[in-house]
Write a protein that holds these residues in place. Structure first.
Motif, PDB file in Angstrom:
ATOM      1  N   SER A 157       0.829  -1.212   0.000  1.00  0.00           N
ATOM      2  CA  SER A 157       0.000   0.000   0.000  1.00  0.00           C
ATOM      3  C   SER A 157       0.861   1.259   0.000  1.00  0.00           C
ATOM      4  CB  SER A 157      -0.902   0.005   1.247  1.00  0.00           C
ATOM      5  OG  SER A 157      -1.617   1.219   1.324  1.00  0.00           O
ATOM      6  N   ALA A 158       0.442   2.232  -0.819  1.00  0.00           N
ATOM      7  CA  ALA A 158       1.063   3.567  -0.802  1.00  0.00           C
ATOM      8  C   ALA A 158       0.382   4.364   0.310  1.00  0.00           C
ATOM      9  CB  ALA A 158       0.837   4.250  -2.141  1.00  0.00           C
ATOM     10  N   VAL A 159       1.162   4.913   1.222  1.00  0.00           N
ATOM     11  CA  VAL A 159       0.561   5.586   2.391  1.00  0.00           C
ATOM     12  C   VAL A 159       1.141   6.981   2.587  1.00  0.00           C
ATOM     13  CG1 VAL A 159       0.291   3.346   3.561  1.00  0.00           C
ATOM     14  CG2 VAL A 159       2.263   4.786   4.107  1.00  0.00           C
ATOM     15  N   GLY A 160       0.369   7.811   3.288  1.00  0.00           N
ATOM     16  CA  GLY A 160       0.882   9.098   3.736  1.00  0.00           C
ATOM     17  C   GLY A 160       1.524   8.924   5.105  1.00  0.00           C
ATOM     18  N   SER A 161       2.499   9.778   5.403  1.00  0.00           N
ATOM     19  CA  SER A 161       3.156   9.707   6.712  1.00  0.00           C
ATOM     20  C   SER A 161       2.619  10.809   7.618  1.00  0.00           C
ATOM     21  CB  SER A 161       4.670   9.902   6.540  1.00  0.00           C
ATOM     22  OG  SER A 161       5.250  10.169   7.806  1.00  0.00           O
ATOM     23  N   GLN A 184     -11.116  11.481  -1.565  1.00  0.00           N
ATOM     24  CA  GLN A 184     -10.402  12.737  -1.334  1.00  0.00           C
ATOM     25  C   GLN A 184      -9.396  12.546  -0.194  1.00  0.00           C
ATOM     26  OE1 GLN A 184     -13.657  12.267  -0.954  1.00  0.00           O
ATOM     27  NE2 GLN A 184     -14.697  13.378  -2.598  1.00  0.00           N
ATOM     28  N   PHE A 185      -8.303  13.295  -0.239  1.00  0.00           N
ATOM     29  CA  PHE A 185      -7.363  13.253   0.885  1.00  0.00           C
ATOM     30  C   PHE A 185      -7.982  14.002   2.068  1.00  0.00           C
ATOM     31  CE2 PHE A 185      -4.312  12.887  -2.769  1.00  0.00           C
ATOM     32  CZ  PHE A 185      -3.823  11.622  -2.461  1.00  0.00           C
ATOM     33  N   SER A 186      -7.311  13.937   3.228  1.00  0.00           N
ATOM     34  CA  SER A 186      -7.828  14.545   4.468  1.00  0.00           C
ATOM     35  C   SER A 186      -7.727  16.071   4.442  1.00  0.00           C
ATOM     36  CB  SER A 186      -6.982  14.077   5.657  1.00  0.00           C
ATOM     37  OG  SER A 186      -6.897  12.693   5.679  1.00  0.00           O
ATOM     38  N   LEU A 220       0.581   6.579  10.125  1.00  0.00           N
ATOM     39  CA  LEU A 220       0.488   6.450   8.667  1.00  0.00           C
ATOM     40  C   LEU A 220      -0.972   6.546   8.286  1.00  0.00           C
ATOM     41  CD1 LEU A 220       2.415   3.078   8.587  1.00  0.00           C
ATOM     42  CD2 LEU A 220       3.387   5.235   7.786  1.00  0.00           C
ATOM     43  N   ILE A 221      -1.218   6.874   7.008  1.00  0.00           N
ATOM     44  CA  ILE A 221      -2.624   6.902   6.571  1.00  0.00           C
ATOM     45  C   ILE A 221      -2.761   6.351   5.162  1.00  0.00           C
ATOM     46  CG2 ILE A 221      -2.415   9.353   5.836  1.00  0.00           C
ATOM     47  CD1 ILE A 221      -5.429   9.545   6.867  1.00  0.00           C
ATOM     48  N   ASN A 222      -3.796   5.531   4.979  1.00  0.00           N
ATOM     49  CA  ASN A 222      -4.131   5.085   3.621  1.00  0.00           C
ATOM     50  C   ASN A 222      -5.650   4.924   3.515  1.00  0.00           C
ATOM     51  OD1 ASN A 222      -4.908   2.561   4.638  1.00  0.00           O
ATOM     52  ND2 ASN A 222      -3.435   1.403   3.444  1.00  0.00           N
ATOM     53  N   MET A 223      -6.103   4.331   2.397  1.00  0.00           N
ATOM     54  CA  MET A 223      -7.541   4.153   2.187  1.00  0.00           C
ATOM     55  C   MET A 223      -7.871   2.684   1.928  1.00  0.00           C
ATOM     56  SD  MET A 223      -8.103   7.406  -0.410  1.00  0.00           S
ATOM     57  CE  MET A 223      -7.274   8.980  -0.102  1.00  0.00           C
ATOM     58  N   SER A 224      -6.915   1.788   2.177  1.00  0.00           N
ATOM     59  CA  SER A 224      -7.084   0.415   1.667  1.00  0.00           C
ATOM     60  C   SER A 224      -6.944  -0.719   2.671  1.00  0.00           C
ATOM     61  CB  SER A 224      -6.055   0.142   0.561  1.00  0.00           C
ATOM     62  OG  SER A 224      -6.126   1.109  -0.425  1.00  0.00           O
ATOM     63  N   SER A 237       5.776   4.723   2.091  1.00  0.00           N
ATOM     64  CA  SER A 237       5.405   6.118   2.310  1.00  0.00           C
ATOM     65  C   SER A 237       5.642   6.951   1.048  1.00  0.00           C
ATOM     66  CB  SER A 237       6.225   6.648   3.489  1.00  0.00           C
ATOM     67  OG  SER A 237       6.109   8.039   3.550  1.00  0.00           O
ATOM     68  N   THR A 238       4.649   7.776   0.719  1.00  0.00           N
ATOM     69  CA  THR A 238       4.780   8.598  -0.497  1.00  0.00           C
ATOM     70  C   THR A 238       4.717  10.095  -0.210  1.00  0.00           C
ATOM     71  OG1 THR A 238       2.393   8.340  -0.834  1.00  0.00           O
ATOM     72  CG2 THR A 238       3.821   6.882  -2.110  1.00  0.00           C
ATOM     73  N   ASP A 239       4.249  10.504   0.996  1.00  0.00           N
ATOM     74  CA  ASP A 239       4.002  11.937   1.238  1.00  0.00           C
ATOM     75  C   ASP A 239       3.804  12.178   2.733  1.00  0.00           C
ATOM     76  OD1 ASP A 239       1.322  10.501   0.200  1.00  0.00           O
ATOM     77  OD2 ASP A 239       0.869  11.807   1.889  1.00  0.00           O
ATOM     78  N   TYR A 240       3.762  13.461   3.105  1.00  0.00           N
ATOM     79  CA  TYR A 240       3.506  13.820   4.508  1.00  0.00           C
ATOM     80  C   TYR A 240       2.053  14.268   4.720  1.00  0.00           C
ATOM     81  CZ  TYR A 240       8.314  13.556   6.325  1.00  0.00           C
ATOM     82  OH  TYR A 240       9.546  13.129   6.773  1.00  0.00           O
ATOM     83  N   ASP A 241       1.136  13.760   3.922  1.00  0.00           N
ATOM     84  CA  ASP A 241      -0.267  14.145   4.039  1.00  0.00           C
ATOM     85  C   ASP A 241      -0.360  15.677   4.069  1.00  0.00           C
ATOM     86  OD1 ASP A 241      -2.896  13.136   4.020  1.00  0.00           O
ATOM     87  OD2 ASP A 241      -3.127  13.608   6.127  1.00  0.00           O
ATOM     88  N   CYS A 242      -1.039  16.281   5.049  1.00  0.00           N
ATOM     89  CA  CYS A 242      -1.157  17.749   5.009  1.00  0.00           C
ATOM     90  C   CYS A 242      -1.027  18.374   6.396  1.00  0.00           C
ATOM     91  CB  CYS A 242      -2.480  18.147   4.347  1.00  0.00           C
ATOM     92  SG  CYS A 242      -3.905  17.460   5.171  1.00  0.00           S
TER      93      CYS A 242
END
Ligand SMILES: CSC[C@H]1O[C@H](OP(=O)(O)O)[C@H](O)[C@@H]1O
Ligand SMILES: Nc1ncnc2[nH]cnc12
Length: 300
Positions: A92-96, A172-174, A189-193, A214-219
């Protein structure tokens, strides 16, 4: 006649950016019609250099046409179970949500916080057949160890374990407020799956571990650009080659825990005793469907 490659006990679910197996010889594809419909895409059966057969399923379909909420979780897990799968490694691709979990790092979560919205079919047990699976530890410690042993193959990023994954609905992202809230709740971490996939695997008595990339720092970082699909895609391209290397590296360990029965300790047979419905009250249709997943468990 049963196909010579069956049963296939080891399966991989590929997420965003990971739609195929590389470097393994493809033997065939299967697309079973389960009582819960068809899986996201055909399941690819491949042979490893040592002659082991493994399965691969693209969670969003090859070409990414299913949203996280549309992924047919029950059909995916039931279809894998029908070919003999006992262990699933899910990518899974996740936000950090933490500074120290950098984009391109790999992370093995050991907990999940459910922030899906109840719109996904998240159980096989319904309509006259009630069961409650244990889910305190949503991932397999045995599979976690197998993966952790091979962490050195990942290049250009660090490897972490024992983190908490938030699974949100999407697509949509958070918002920033939500991202801060998830951090305050203890999310790393955060994902949708991850859900209902992990729950359904548990109900099917399949050992399951997610590998988060991990692909990003979310927001949550106030002075940085919030996550965009472009940023995610840029990082998952580099993650994908690490994922393919890791997948091959863990094959011997997976084969070992499947062959010595360790993968299913505490799982095999667990759903027999999780059922609450009195035999005479069990709905016949529901029992018939469950025969596909757990043969002989609920018939009287
Ligand atoms: C493409 S960003 C959001 C999307 O990526 C992750 O997918 P997967 O877990 O299948 O790798 C995340 O869960 C979202 O579905
Ligand atoms: N920031 C994020 N939120 C939810 N899912 C994601 N997948 C990758 N990055 C994500």
């Amino acid at each position: 006649m049963v196909a010579s490659y069956l049963p296939v006990k080891i399966a991989f679910i590929g997420g965003s950016g990971l739609y195929n197996l590389e470097g393994l010889e493809v033997v065939t594809e299967v697309n079973p019609e389960t009582p819960w419909g068809k899986p996201s895409d055909a399941i690819v059966i491949a042979r490893t250099p040592t002659g082991l057969h493994v399965a691969f399923l693209a969670r969003h379909g090859r070409g990414h046409y299913l949203t996280p909420s549309e992924v047919p979780g029950r059909a995916n897990i039931a279809a894998l179970k029908s070919i003999g799968v006992e262990v699933i490694i899910a990518f899974s691709a996740v936000g950090s949500l933490r500074e120290e979990l950098k984009p391109r790092d790999f992370v093995l979560p050991d907990q999940i916080i459910d922030r899906t919205k109840g719109i996904r079919d998240s159980t096989f047990f319904e309509k006259g057949l009630v069961a409650h699976a244990m889910f305190a530890d949503p991932f397999s410690r045995v599979l976690e160890e197998v993966i952790w042993d091979q962490k050195h193959v990942v290049e250009g990023g660090d490897f972490h374990r024992s983190k908490t994954l938030v699974c949100m609905e999407g697509p949509q992202f958070s918002t920033r407020a939500e991202s801060h809230m998830y951090r305050a709740l203890g999310g790393d971490l955060i994902n949708m799956s991850a859900l209902p996939e992990a729950k359904l695997a548990r109900e099917a008595e399949i050992a399951y571990q997610m590998i988060c990339m991990s692909t990003d720092y979310d927001c949550w970082k106030e002075h940085e650009e919030p996550v965009t699909v472009e940023a995610v895609v840029a990082n998952f391209k580099s993650n994908a080659s690490n994922a393919q290397k890791l997948l091959v590296a863990i094959l011997p360990g997976l084969q070992d825990v499947v062959e010595n029965g360790k993968a299913l300790v505490g799982l095999k047979g667990s759903m027999r005793f999780a059922c609450m419905t009195a035999p005479e009250k069990r709905n016949k249709e529901a029992v018939k469907k469950l025969e596909y997943l757990l043969p002989g468990y609920y018939t009287v």
